[in-house]
Design an enzyme around this catalytic site. Structure first.
Site, PDB file in Angstrom:
ATOM      1  N   CYS A 134       0.818  -1.209   0.000  1.00 27.65           N
ATOM      2  CA  CYS A 134       0.000   0.000   0.000  1.00 27.65           C
ATOM      3  C   CYS A 134       0.859   1.270   0.000  1.00 27.65           C
ATOM      4  O   CYS A 134       1.854   1.343   0.729  1.00 27.65           O
ATOM      5  CB  CYS A 134      -0.910   0.003   1.230  1.00 27.65           C
ATOM      6  N   ARG A 191     -12.851   0.599  -4.307  1.00 29.13           N
ATOM      7  CA  ARG A 191     -12.309   0.555  -2.947  1.00 29.13           C
ATOM      8  C   ARG A 191     -11.796   1.911  -2.477  1.00 29.13           C
ATOM      9  O   ARG A 191     -11.714   2.163  -1.269  1.00 29.13           O
ATOM     10  CB  ARG A 191     -11.172  -0.482  -2.889  1.00 29.13           C
TER      11      ARG A 191
END
Length: 498
Positions: A318, A417
């Site tokens: 991430c 998302r």
């Protein structure tokens, strides 16, 4: 002006556990890793418990049906990703639910006049080596026989010939009636040396198949996560865009739990979606997230979340923090949310489990997350390394690696998302890379579980609840962090013993 949170944002690397007294009855063999998955009344048992506190991330690169099967057998749970069509996700759920059960609904079926080449194609598609031969080729048709991969050979038999020429006819097959219990079926498998026992109704229609291999699996995997019908449990991820279409399809397929998957769960969109699910399908446990503080946890718990995922920006894949400057050190996030969860329990009488998602680089980080209050953990990089994950296994000069990509990468393009606006991913919040290959999930997770159990024993705990209530933590300086690692020149060849 902006509100300043004075507490330093800390990671798991900044903490160590202090040993507690280990009593004689506390050993790895007596440690119980069971943990609640979903909301329940304080002091009561959760409707769904995991045998081990591990779930796999809601990612294309991680949670395949194959990985879900392997993880459920080890007591954990996978959440199959939603970055696919509703039909494909529902089919993936069915694949897990149909994989193993006491009574299996046959998914490998042919008609007697189908060719052997068609049978080979069906077996290749399902991955199973036993096919039911029914009058109409359906799993509930009138059973005419069974055919297995041992009944023919592509080089010895004409693949254009009919299945009926190689099958074992029903007249020569031991079979059972619909009132047969699982215990009775298993007894016949062993007493009559059978690999498979068909179960038929009064009209001779196939109801189920019972396999000897399933009995062996039950003995090999005593902590399997299974439902009341002895089927493996599986979860599914959902988003706040098409949930009204996706949720009913996933429930019809047999999903045991759902989880809203968002990089930022502290939103009205997620609260509204949770309220819709709870109104129309109150029986299905549904989690929310992700959050990093107690205020956000309480928001989702009051909106109806049955568990809450904790963590923003801590995953190895991430880059949300780099791109947007949003997130929190995972240790600080878990400690804050765990305190809010306990306060919510004391105020309402309901316990809402929390999941530590991200920031787990080393095996001992799992122990720290659980000690800090997480009821279970969710991991992506960890599970992406195994055979059962989706990424390709590739050779390198230094050994094999597995592909691993984030849901916020251009490869995944999971725009639902991240809420960047529009119908696409405007900028990346995840990267595309590789992780070291680690072999079979069962073997790798067994090692991690062994480490977790011995850590808990050193802390004098035999259950996770005891671990959370008695664990002692200390902050780590840079010097003590360096002291934690080996400080000698390591051998590159095994020592020779005299």
């Amino acid at each position: 002006m902006a509100q300043l949170i004075a507490e330093v944002s800390r990671t798991f690397n900044e903490f160590l556990l202090l040993p507690n007294r280990t009593r004689t009855g506390c050993s790895p063999a007596t440690v119980d890793l069971s943990t609640p998955l979903v909301r329940h009344l304080a002091g009561r048992r959760s409707a769904i418990e995991l045998g081990s506190p591990f779930t796999s991330a809601i990612m294309q690169a991680v949670s395949t049906p194959e990985l879900a099967i392997a993880l459920a057998r080890s007591g954990g749970l996978s959440f199959l990703h939603h970055n696919q069509s509703v039909q494909d996700q529902a089919a993936a759920v069915r694949q897990v639910k149909n994989f193993k059960a006491g009574f299996v609904t046959s998914d490998t079926n042919v008609r007697p006049d189908d060719s052997l080449s068609h049978l080979v194609a069906v077996m290749r598609c399902t991955g199973h080596s036993t096919a039911a031969v029914t009058h109409d080729g359906t799993p509930v048709g009138r059973l005419l026989g069974l055919v297995t991969s041992r009944d023919f050979h592509p080089q010895r038999h004409d693949l254009d010939g009919p299945v009926s020429g190689r099958m074992t006819a029903l007249a020569d097959l031991p079979h059972a009636g619909a009132d047969t219990t699982l215990s009775e079926a298993n007894a016949r498998l062993w007493d009559q040396r059978l690999d498979c026992l068909p179960v038929l109704d009064a009209e001779g229609r196939l109801q189920h198949l019972v396999f000897r291999s399933d009995y062996a699996d039950n003995k090999r995997f005593p902590n399997q996560a299974v439902d009341s019908a002895k089927r493996l449990r599986v979860g599914a991820g959902i988003n706040t865009h098409d949930y009204q279409e996706r949720v009913p399809a996933l429930l019809e397929a047999g999903a045991d739990a759902l989880c809203f998957d968002s990089s930022d769960g502290y939103s009205d969109w997620q609260a509204q979606a949770l309220a819709w699910v709870k109104k129309h399908y109150p029986e299905i446990p549904t989690g929310g997230g992700n959050v990093v503080d107690g205020e956000a946890f309480t928001f989702l718990a009051e909106a109806g979340a049955d568990f809450v995922k904790v963590g923003v920006g801590g995953g190895s894949i991430c880059i949300t923090r780099d791109q947007k400057g949003i997130g929190r050190g995972q240790a600080s996030a878990v400690l804050d949310v765990a305190a809010a969860r306990d306060a919510f329990r004391d105020r309402t009488g309901e316990y809402v489990p929390i999941c530590s998602d991200g920031g787990l680089v080393h095996d001992y980080h799992v122990a720290l997350a659980l000690a800090m209050g997480a009821d279970f953990v969710m991991m992506g990089r960890y599970f992406a390394r195994f055979d059962q994950a989706a990424g390709a296994k590739l050779p390198t000069r230094d050994g094999f690696v597995k592909e691993y990509w984030g849901e916020g990468s251009h490869r995944a393009r999971n725009w639902q998302r991240y809420g960047q606006g529009g119908q696409g991913l405007i900028f990346e919040e995840g990267v595309d890379g590789y992780v070291p290959y680690a072999g079979d999930l069962g073997e790798g997770l067994a090692l991690t579980i062994a480490k977790l159990k011995t850590t808990m024993v050193s802390c004098g705990s035999a259950t996770l609840a005891e671990f959370q209530s008695t664990a002692r933590l200390t902050l780590v300086s840079d010097q003590s962090f360096q002291e934690s690692h080996a400080n000698v020149t390591l051998r590159d060849t095994p020592a020779t013993l005299a």
